[in-house]
Design a protein around this motif. Structure first.
Motif, PDB file in Angstrom:
ATOM      1  N   ARG A  46      28.542  26.793  20.213  1.00 24.81           N
ATOM      2  CA  ARG A  46      28.911  25.657  21.040  1.00 24.81           C
ATOM      3  C   ARG A  46      28.674  24.349  20.272  1.00 24.81           C
ATOM      4  O   ARG A  46      27.666  24.196  19.590  1.00 24.81           O
ATOM      5  CB  ARG A  46      28.109  25.656  22.340  1.00 24.81           C
ATOM      6  CG  ARG A  46      28.271  26.942  23.152  1.00 24.81           C
ATOM      7  CD  ARG A  46      27.228  27.046  24.250  1.00 24.81           C
ATOM      8  NE  ARG A  46      27.457  26.069  25.305  1.00 24.81           N
ATOM      9  CZ  ARG A  46      28.292  26.250  26.324  1.00 24.81           C
ATOM     10  NH1 ARG A  46      28.959  27.389  26.422  1.00 24.81           N
ATOM     11  NH2 ARG A  46      28.452  25.319  27.240  1.00 24.81           N
TER      12      ARG A  46
ATOM     13  N   GLU B  12      42.200  22.283  24.026  1.00 26.38           N
ATOM     14  CA  GLU B  12      42.611  23.523  24.680  1.00 26.38           C
ATOM     15  C   GLU B  12      43.906  24.056  24.079  1.00 26.38           C
ATOM     16  O   GLU B  12      44.086  25.269  23.935  1.00 26.38           O
ATOM     17  CB  GLU B  12      42.775  23.281  26.179  1.00 26.38           C
ATOM     18  CG  GLU B  12      41.445  23.071  26.908  1.00 26.38           C
ATOM     19  CD  GLU B  12      41.631  22.756  28.377  1.00 26.38           C
ATOM     20  OE1 GLU B  12      42.784  22.437  28.777  1.00 26.38           O
ATOM     21  OE2 GLU B  12      40.635  22.815  29.122  1.00 26.38           O
TER      22      GLU B  12
ATOM     23  N   GLU C 215      34.495  22.668  27.944  1.00 30.55           N
ATOM     24  CA  GLU C 215      33.751  22.481  29.186  1.00 30.55           C
ATOM     25  C   GLU C 215      33.415  20.997  29.343  1.00 30.55           C
ATOM     26  O   GLU C 215      32.768  20.404  28.471  1.00 30.55           O
ATOM     27  CB  GLU C 215      32.466  23.316  29.164  1.00 30.55           C
ATOM     28  CG  GLU C 215      31.617  23.152  30.411  1.00 30.55           C
ATOM     29  CD  GLU C 215      30.314  23.919  30.317  1.00 30.55           C
ATOM     30  OE1 GLU C 215      29.391  23.596  31.099  1.00 30.55           O
ATOM     31  OE2 GLU C 215      30.213  24.821  29.456  1.00 30.55           O
TER      32      GLU C 215
ATOM     33  N   TRP D 191      31.945  16.517  26.144  1.00 27.03           N
ATOM     34  CA  TRP D 191      32.394  17.887  26.319  1.00 27.03           C
ATOM     35  C   TRP D 191      31.498  18.834  25.519  1.00 27.03           C
ATOM     36  O   TRP D 191      30.849  18.429  24.551  1.00 27.03           O
ATOM     37  CB  TRP D 191      33.830  18.073  25.808  1.00 27.03           C
ATOM     38  CG  TRP D 191      34.851  17.166  26.398  1.00 27.03           C
ATOM     39  CD1 TRP D 191      35.659  17.405  27.458  1.00 27.03           C
ATOM     40  CD2 TRP D 191      35.216  15.860  25.930  1.00 27.03           C
ATOM     41  NE1 TRP D 191      36.497  16.340  27.701  1.00 27.03           N
ATOM     42  CE2 TRP D 191      36.243  15.369  26.776  1.00 27.03           C
ATOM     43  CE3 TRP D 191      34.769  15.043  24.900  1.00 27.03           C
ATOM     44  CZ2 TRP D 191      36.832  14.127  26.613  1.00 27.03           C
ATOM     45  CZ3 TRP D 191      35.344  13.807  24.732  1.00 27.03           C
ATOM     46  CH2 TRP D 191      36.355  13.354  25.567  1.00 27.03           C
ATOM     47  N   THR D 192      31.517  20.088  25.923  1.00 29.77           N
ATOM     48  CA  THR D 192      30.962  21.163  25.114  1.00 29.77           C
ATOM     49  C   THR D 192      32.116  22.086  24.744  1.00 29.77           C
ATOM     50  O   THR D 192      32.855  22.558  25.629  1.00 29.77           O
ATOM     51  CB  THR D 192      29.883  21.952  25.870  1.00 29.77           C
ATOM     52  OG1 THR D 192      28.800  21.068  26.164  1.00 29.77           O
ATOM     53  CG2 THR D 192      29.366  23.100  25.022  1.00 29.77           C
TER      54      THR D 192
ATOM     55  N   ASP E 251      37.736  26.711  23.941  1.00 31.08           N
ATOM     56  CA  ASP E 251      37.187  26.654  25.289  1.00 31.08           C
ATOM     57  C   ASP E 251      36.483  25.316  25.447  1.00 31.08           C
ATOM     58  O   ASP E 251      35.529  25.011  24.719  1.00 31.08           O
ATOM     59  CB  ASP E 251      36.199  27.799  25.520  1.00 31.08           C
ATOM     60  CG  ASP E 251      36.897  29.149  25.547  1.00 31.08           C
ATOM     61  OD1 ASP E 251      38.081  29.181  25.912  1.00 31.08           O
ATOM     62  OD2 ASP E 251      36.251  30.165  25.191  1.00 31.08           O
TER      63      ASP E 251
END
Length: 794
Positions: free
Chosen positions: A404, A430, A437, A444-445, A435
């Motif tokens: 991550r 994306e 988040e 964001w992560t 991915d």
């Protein structure tokens, strides 16, 4: 990497023309080097079938053929050795223009009419093989234009990928980039799992789990050994620069190009026992598909069966289990190997393959099961047979459980110089398969996709944002940076200072290879041991240079042969010296070198031209040390590559830091009818230690000059006289100049007269005659003591 435009568009339906498509890829960091036609114009050339083939009545090597071209049957005389009834081959009809410019006309050959020509692949510009006719598959539709049958016209894009973008070494990877940058949908074909109809299972064992992320194998039994690779697959392989071999091997190469997963096909009847993924054993050998026997190192990863190694992992298969025309049982394998395990093996074993090229850069660790299913389905569709169950084993994961990366919008603005819409940033990532988040506003992560080996930190994500946004869309503005204060000593070490000095003295910078031709290298280094390359780019460049002269002299010679009357070249680079105590057994030395030949100055109407001499080059070297507290000394010495009597060892604080001189006479045989040049070579650190000159106000006090005519032994260098005077460290002494040198009548044999001019000046007060005479007395005394000098006439 070469890729067919048609194949690429089958994955992503973009309205862009080929030039726009190439621009998009280039702006995305995937530089398109070239766009070439996939084949020549084939107007008037159709698929034909030979109905009958009879001997020519008046020529033993010719055949009279009746050829069906759909609309009619043509009488064609042909001399190809593989012509015969029933074959399908290209036919150039009357009026067609061949790629070489020849126009097909109706003619008579030895009295027999011929209306057209049966063609080889080389005659059509589609291959270099000219052994006979181009035999097309028997299902090739008779009468169809050959261009339509081959899928022409088409363009081939040659994409130059940087090493970090191994994920784009496939149609899938390039199409993904086109889809993202053009806003299109990636039309990725579905991969259906073939139905298991057989029971043959080939177990897999991974004995080196840290080296192999995963390995999958599947057996296909009872295939038709006579099944041929279809033309559509042959053409896609050809346009990618891969030659066809046989159907199972071609399918493996096709899947590699399509998905990016290297594959291998074994003959199932030649494999013994389970498939093993392990390190090689001591002195284990394998004969590769190229017919070369390789002795394997114990740290080399191999694929093996009960009898030994059958493939070098990620690189090449072995002959013992190779698929051939009699193979009926095939074992397909697909795997993922750790890049560090296979990297460098190609250079060691002098093997380069498309598989190795991909594995060294990183292959998607989740891809091998899908690729195996794709290859198996293609083989069943084209050659029949029964599919056995898949054998899958897993090693250590490629990625940690939490891969991550935190991304902050403020960091994007800081690095790119402008804000990017936050919603767009999330969407762009994306689109790239990540991915994303959402954490808080502007944060964001992100988890990178499995195929991106080059995304590890936040800056990598920001680079991806810039790529998709478009480098050409980023606003340009003057950069503002805070420059820290730099000391005078540090400023003196700047490489630009050294380069500037040489450029001002007429030198041009040369940038040459670090590997050199052994013959010249041996002459320059007196046959000293050199580092030899395992995989040289040519037979001429097989050694790493011990001296930069080995690189500069060919450049000098190249210019002189093209009538350049004045050549001055310099280069800063590395020398490579074998040293067991150094890393990898090689000591790298930062070096500055130069070569000077021809005229000392450009021709001019008011002065006589003369060739360059030792003292011209010595002055250039001295200029490099200007401002240094440790002036160089030039000591007469011998060097195997330099002229006796025109050679000096350059010393600083008693330590040798380089050489200066003219090439030795032995080089006249190599450089015929050319005046040999002067060369110098210095440890760069010695030059870089020079400090920046400091400003001092000009004294208002008058200068005083005194001349001394000294008689010294012929063996005493003039430089030693200057050093003796400077050793007194007289504050009043501003300069010592040599203005005359005399030998001859009035002097004893073995002696010479040297005239020195001494310039004195006091910064604060006017010098008196008495003060100057006192200084002169000290100067004469030190000259007598250190050099045996005496005033001429005494």
């Amino acid at each position: 990497m070469k890729m067919s435009e048609r194949w690429l568009r089958s994955w992503v339906d973009t309205p862009d023309d080929i030039d726009t498509l190439a621009d998009r890829l280039t702006m995305a960091g995937l530089e398109v080097d070239d766009i070439t036609p996939a084949g020549p114009s084939l107007d008037g050339i159709v698929v034909g079938r030979v109905v009958t083939c009879e001997p020519h009545p008046d020529a033993d090597k010719l055949r009279v053929c009746e050829v069906d071209v759909g609309a009619e049957r043509l009488n064609i005389v042909c001399g190809a050795p593989n012509v015969g009834p029933g074959i399908h081959a290209p036919v150039a009809t009357v009026g067609a223009v061949m790629p070489g410019g020849m126009k097909i006309k109706a003619a008579k050959l030895r009295g027999v009419a011929s209306r057209g020509m049966l063609c080889s692949a080389s005659e059509l510009g589609m291959a270099s093989d000219a052994d006979g006719l181009w035999l097309l598959p028997v299902d090739a539709p008779v009468g169809q234009p050959l261009a339509d049958y081959l899928g022409l016209p088409d363009q081939v894009l040659e994409v130059d990928l940087t090493p970090n973008r191994g994920d784009c070494l496939s149609v899938r990877g390039l199409a993904r980039e086109v889809a993202v940058t053009s806003g299109q949908v990636l039309a990725e074909p579905a991969t259906d799992l073939p139905e298991v109809t057989g029971s043959t299972l080939r177990p897999v064992q991974i004995a080196a789990p840290a080296d192999c992320v995963g390995y999958a194998a599947q057996c296909v039994t009872g295939i038709d050994p006579g099944a041929c690779t279809p033309m559509w697959m042959r053409e896609r392989l050809r346009r990618a620069g891969i030659r066809t071999i046989n159907l199972p091997v071609d399918i493996g190469n096709y899947v590699m190009l399509e998905l990016g997963q290297p594959m291998h096909a074994f003959d199932g009847d030649r494999l013994t026992g389970d498939i093993q993924v392990r390190r090689a054993r001591s002195n284990e050998k394998i004969t590769t598909l190229d017919g070369e026997e390789v002795v394997l190192d114990v740290d080399t990863l191999v694929i093996a069966d009960d009898e030994g190694a059958v493939a070098i992992a990620g690189m090449i298969g072995g002959q013992r289990t190779a698929v051939d025309e009699q193979t009926v049982n095939v074992v397909f394998e697909a795997a993922c190997f750790t890049p560090t395990v296979v990297a460098g093996r190609g250079r060691k074993y002098k093997i380069q393959t498309d598989s190795l090229h991909r594995f060294e850069r990183g292959v998607d660790p989740s891809l091998h099961p899908r690729a195996l299913a794709r290859a198996t389905a293609l083989l069943i569709d084209l050659a029949g047979g029964s599919v056995g169950p898949v054998s899958v084993e897993q090693g250590q994961p490629m990625w940690p459980a939490t891969r991550r990366i935190d991304l902050d919008e403020t960091h994007i603005t800081r690095l790119l110089g402008q804000p990017i819409d936050a919603a767009w940033v999330g969407s762009a990532l994306e689109w790239l398969g990540m991915d994303v988040e959402f954490v808080t506003a502007g944060r964001w992560t992100v988890v990178p996709p499995s195929w991106r080996f080059d995304i590890n930190i936040e800056a990598d994500l920001i680079e991806e944002v810039a790529r998709v946004y478009g480098y050409d869309q980023l606003a340009a503005e003057d950069a503002r940076v805070r420059l820290p204060a730099v000391s005078a000593a540090a400023a003196g070490a700047e490489p630009e200072r050294v380069a500037c000095v040489l450029r001002e003295r007429g030198y041009s910078e040369a940038i040459t290879y670090s590997f050199v031709e052994p013959g010249l290298h041996a002459m320059l280094t007196d046959d000293a041991t050199a580092v030899t390359l395992d995989n040289p780019i040519s037979d001429l460049y097989v050694q790493m240079r011990r001296t930069l002269w080995a690189s500069l002299l060919p450049s000098w010679h190249y210019n002189v042969r093209r009538q350049q009357a004045r050549v001055r070249l310099y280069e800063r680079g590395l020398r490579f010296l074998p040293d067991e105590n150094a890393e990898a057994g090689v000591l790298q030395s930062d070096t500055l070198a130069g070569v000077v030949g021809g005229l000392a100055e450009d021709p001019h109407w008011d002065r006589t031209t003369r060739p360059v001499d030792f003292f011209d080059v010595k002055g250039d070297v001295e200029a490099l040390f200007a401002g240094s507290a440790d002036r160089p000394r030039f000591v007469a010495a011998t060097h195997p590559a330099l002229h006796p009597g025109r050679t000096a060892r350059i010393e600083q604080n008693g330590i040798a830091v380089g050489w200066l001189g003219q090439l030795a006479p032995v080089f006249r045989k190599r450089f015929k009818n050319i005046e040999l040049p002067y060369v110098f070579e210095l440890d760069y650190d010695a030059v870089a230690r020079s400090t920046t000159p400091r400003f001092e106000p000009v004294s208002e006090q008058p200068l005083v000059r005194r001349d001394l005519a000294l008689v010294v032994d012929e063996s005493v260098p003039v430089g030693r006289l200057v050093e003796a005077v400077e050793s007194l460290e007289l504050v009043e002494l501003q300069q010592v100049q040599v203005f005359d040198l005399f030998r001859g009548q009035g002097l004893e044999t073995g002696f010479k007269s040297v005239a020195l001019s001494l310039i004195f000046q006091d910064k604060a007060s006017t010098l008196t005659d008495e003060g100057v005479e006192t200084i002169i007395t000290r100067v004469v005394s030190v000259l007598e003591q250190r050099c045996g000098a005496r005033i001429r006439g005494e």
